[in-house]
Design an enzyme around this catalytic site. Structure first.
Site, PDB file in Angstrom:
ATOM      1  N   LYS A 116       0.794  -1.235   0.000  1.00  0.00           N
ATOM      2  CA  LYS A 116       0.000   0.000   0.000  1.00  0.00           C
ATOM      3  C   LYS A 116       0.823   1.280   0.000  1.00  0.00           C
ATOM      4  O   LYS A 116       0.343   2.314  -0.460  1.00  0.00           O
ATOM      5  CB  LYS A 116      -0.914   0.029   1.227  1.00  0.00           C
ATOM      6  CG  LYS A 116      -2.111  -0.893   1.141  1.00  0.00           C
ATOM      7  CD  LYS A 116      -3.003  -0.651   2.337  1.00  0.00           C
ATOM      8  CE  LYS A 116      -4.278  -1.446   2.258  1.00  0.00           C
ATOM      9  NZ  LYS A 116      -5.073  -1.286   3.481  1.00  0.00           N
ATOM     10  N   LYS A 197      -7.463 -10.831  -2.879  1.00  0.00           N
ATOM     11  CA  LYS A 197      -8.545 -10.880  -1.884  1.00  0.00           C
ATOM     12  C   LYS A 197      -9.583  -9.784  -2.163  1.00  0.00           C
ATOM     13  O   LYS A 197      -9.255  -8.727  -2.717  1.00  0.00           O
ATOM     14  CB  LYS A 197      -7.990 -10.752  -0.466  1.00  0.00           C
ATOM     15  CG  LYS A 197      -7.517  -9.377  -0.086  1.00  0.00           C
ATOM     16  CD  LYS A 197      -7.430  -9.186   1.420  1.00  0.00           C
ATOM     17  CE  LYS A 197      -7.190  -7.711   1.721  1.00  0.00           C
ATOM     18  NZ  LYS A 197      -7.428  -7.288   3.054  1.00  0.00           N
ATOM     19  N   LYS A 200     -11.887  -3.564   0.179  1.00  0.00           N
ATOM     20  CA  LYS A 200     -12.508  -2.261  -0.036  1.00  0.00           C
ATOM     21  C   LYS A 200     -11.640  -1.338  -0.872  1.00  0.00           C
ATOM     22  O   LYS A 200     -12.132  -0.617  -1.713  1.00  0.00           O
ATOM     23  CB  LYS A 200     -12.714  -1.595   1.324  1.00  0.00           C
ATOM     24  CG  LYS A 200     -14.145  -1.580   1.740  1.00  0.00           C
ATOM     25  CD  LYS A 200     -14.282  -0.957   3.095  1.00  0.00           C
ATOM     26  CE  LYS A 200     -13.882  -1.903   4.164  1.00  0.00           C
ATOM     27  NZ  LYS A 200     -14.035  -1.491   5.518  1.00  0.00           N
TER      28      LYS A 200
HETATM   29  N1  AQP Z   1     -11.224 -10.793   1.622  1.00  0.00           N
HETATM   30  C1  AQP Z   1     -11.248 -11.164   2.908  1.00  0.00           C
HETATM   31  N2  AQP Z   1     -11.438 -12.452   3.242  1.00  0.00           N
HETATM   32  C2  AQP Z   1     -11.484 -12.846   4.556  1.00  0.00           C
HETATM   33  N3  AQP Z   1     -11.352 -11.964   5.585  1.00  0.00           N
HETATM   34  C3  AQP Z   1     -11.175 -10.660   5.286  1.00  0.00           C
HETATM   35  N4  AQP Z   1     -11.035  -9.570   6.063  1.00  0.00           N
HETATM   36  C4  AQP Z   1     -10.892  -8.475   5.275  1.00  0.00           C
HETATM   37  N5  AQP Z   1     -10.931  -8.835   3.972  1.00  0.00           N
HETATM   38  C5  AQP Z   1     -11.118 -10.185   3.948  1.00  0.00           C
HETATM   39  C6  AQP Z   1     -11.048  -9.594   7.527  1.00  0.00           C
HETATM   40  O1  AQP Z   1     -11.975  -8.629   7.988  1.00  0.00           O
HETATM   41  C7  AQP Z   1     -11.548  -8.147   9.263  1.00  0.00           C
HETATM   42  C8  AQP Z   1     -11.607  -6.639   9.274  1.00  0.00           C
HETATM   43  O2  AQP Z   1     -10.577  -6.170   8.421  1.00  0.00           O
HETATM   44  P1  AQP Z   1     -10.210  -4.674   8.178  1.00  0.00           P
HETATM   45  O3  AQP Z   1     -10.507  -3.846   9.333  1.00  0.00           O
HETATM   46  O4  AQP Z   1      -8.857  -4.615   7.558  1.00  0.00           O
HETATM   47  O5  AQP Z   1     -11.314  -4.381   7.171  1.00  0.00           O
HETATM   48  P2  AQP Z   1     -11.255  -3.750   5.837  1.00  0.00           P
HETATM   49  O6  AQP Z   1     -10.494  -2.490   5.894  1.00  0.00           O
HETATM   50  O7  AQP Z   1     -12.695  -3.735   5.447  1.00  0.00           O
HETATM   51  O8  AQP Z   1     -10.501  -4.850   4.988  1.00  0.00           O
HETATM   52  P3  AQP Z   1     -10.227  -4.717   3.511  1.00  0.00           P
HETATM   53  O9  AQP Z   1     -11.423  -4.647   2.665  1.00  0.00           O
HETATM   54  O10 AQP Z   1      -9.279  -5.811   3.261  1.00  0.00           O
HETATM   55  O11 AQP Z   1      -9.596  -3.318   3.398  1.00  0.00           O
HETATM   56  P4  AQP Z   1      -8.246  -2.909   2.813  1.00  0.00           P
HETATM   57  O12 AQP Z   1      -7.798  -3.957   1.834  1.00  0.00           O
HETATM   58  O13 AQP Z   1      -8.604  -1.619   2.178  1.00  0.00           O
HETATM   59  O14 AQP Z   1      -7.363  -2.765   3.999  1.00  0.00           O
HETATM   60  C9  AQP Z   1     -10.131  -8.679   9.476  1.00  0.00           C
HETATM   61  O15 AQP Z   1     -10.159  -9.766  10.371  1.00  0.00           O
HETATM   62  C10 AQP Z   1      -9.723  -9.149   8.109  1.00  0.00           C
HETATM   63  O16 AQP Z   1      -8.820 -10.231   8.178  1.00  0.00           O
END
Ligand code: AQP
Length: 340
Positions: A116, A197, A200
């Site tokens: 990132k 994966k 968001k």
């Molecule tokens: N794709 C996924 N599959 C399984 N578990 C996932 N988690 C996130 N993406 C997946 C799990 O969700 C919990 C919260 O994670 P977070 O606070 O990092 O949530 P997020 O920001 O919504 O996660 P994203 O979408 O992956 O955001 P980015 O990529 O923008 O940081 C955690 O337990 C995580 O493992």
């Protein structure tokens, strides 16, 4: 005979917009299970959300919205504490003690930062040190288990290493936590790029399934999900990532084993139709509860206040112990950080 002590569970989610199926299957469903058998605390990690640009009004409303989602997904405030990270200032205090324990080399190896922020001068320092704040979130509660998706495994390993190093330098202070990663749903993949994966920040609107999606949106996204050309249905995440992702989603929604499910299909059309239908059914009660909660913000705030009181009590005790262990003046001087 005295009862065995319950394990303590802690996990968190960022209030950064719509909740997706990865969050639900990778994290929230294990949280709902954990609250029945463990002492559970779940945290909306708003300080983590500040590591990337976010509008203040949006952050405020996302935080309330996330609390509603956690309740709608099945967390029960009678069984667990739900609270907002920034309302327990011990997290940031402990972060400093842990930043003076972690090393630059360790943080440099975190792949999420590499993906990132690496090489970008305008990236925030907080994004680099974020894994230490996450370690503090966990260690402040002496959590035994941390239910997370697979993407958080490396950060969990760092929290473990920091706890072990701190304990060996200053004496037993923190419980060394273990990750709790679900057997299926630990890594929900993007529907359009099934080698990445569902996320968001990186998924396209067609690649991501939100908990708020209508049945029509779910149907459209699942039918358009990328598969492959050989039209055979079997579970092999390495060679057939798209089909395997659909099988996992269907398995999570129905509780059936993915290999057994695969034997029921000879082409992709019926697999996609059944997956869309099962996901719609899975989300129907969650969406109904969100509607019920939408007019009841005062109840949500009350739940968060109750969670804050419980979390503060536990975190303060750990922070007191950690401060004294490193040689800072007695706990009285730090009691009441944040004025409570
Ligand atoms: N794709 C996924 N599959 C399984 N578990 C996932 N988690 C996130 N993406 C997946 C799990 O969700 C919990 C919260 O994670 P977070 O606070 O990092 O949530 P997020 O920001 O919504 O996660 P994203 O979408 O992956 O955001 P980015 O990529 O923008 O940081 C955690 O337990 C995580 O493992």
């Amino acid at each position: 005979m005295s009862k065995a002590k319950k394990s303590r569970v802690l996990s968190g989610v960022q209030p950064t917009g719509d909740v997706h199926l990865g969050n639900y299957l990778g994290a929230f469903s294990s949280w709902v299970q954990a609250q029945d058998t463990t002492e559970s605390l779940f945290c909306i990690v708003d300080l983590h959300a500040l590591t990337v640009e976010i509008d203040p009004g949006e952050l405020r409303s996302n935080t309330i919205e996330m609390a509603k989602y956690l309740l709608a997904c099945g967390l029960d405030p009678e069984k667990c504490a739900i609270f907002v990270q920034s309302q327990v200032p011990e997290h940031t205090y402990l972060t400093w003690l842990l930043e003076c324990t972690a090393t630059m080399g360790e943080l440099n190896r975190m792949t999420q930062f590499k993906d990132k922020g690496r090489g970008n001068d305008s990236v925030k320092v907080g994004l680099f040190t974020y894994p230490v704040l996450m370690a503090a979130d966990i260690l402040a509660y002496n959590a035994d288990l941390v239910p997370v998706g697979e993407d958080q495994k490396q950060h969990l390993e760092l929290a473990r290493n920091i706890a072990i190093r701190f304990n060996s330098r200053y004496g037993e202070t923190f419980v060394v936590p273990d990750p709790l990663i679900p057997k299926v749903g630990a890594r929900v993949m993007d529907l359009q790029t099934p080698t990445s994966k569902m996320s968001k920040s990186t998924s396209s609107p067609q690649g991501i399934l939100y908990l708020s999606d209508t049945p029509e949106q779910i149907d459209k996204k699942v039918r358009r999900a990328v598969t492959d050309n050989d039209a055979e249905v079997f579970y092999d995440p390495h060679n057939k990532p798209g089909v395997s992702n659909l099988l996992e989603l269907l398995g999570c929604a129905t509780g059936e084993n993915v290999d057994e499910l695969a034997t029921k299909y000879t082409s992709y059309g019926p697999l996609k139709a059944d997956t869309a239908e099962a996901l719609t059914e899975l989300l129907r009660p969650v969406q109904a509860r969100i509607k019920e909660l939408s007019d009841n913000e005062s109840y949500v705030l009350e739940v968060l206040e109750r969670g804050r009181v419980r979390a503060s009590e536990l975190a303060r005790a750990t922070v007191d112990r950690a401060s004294q262990a490193v040689g800072l003046l007695p706990a009285k001087t730090i009691q009441g950080i944040g004025g409570h």
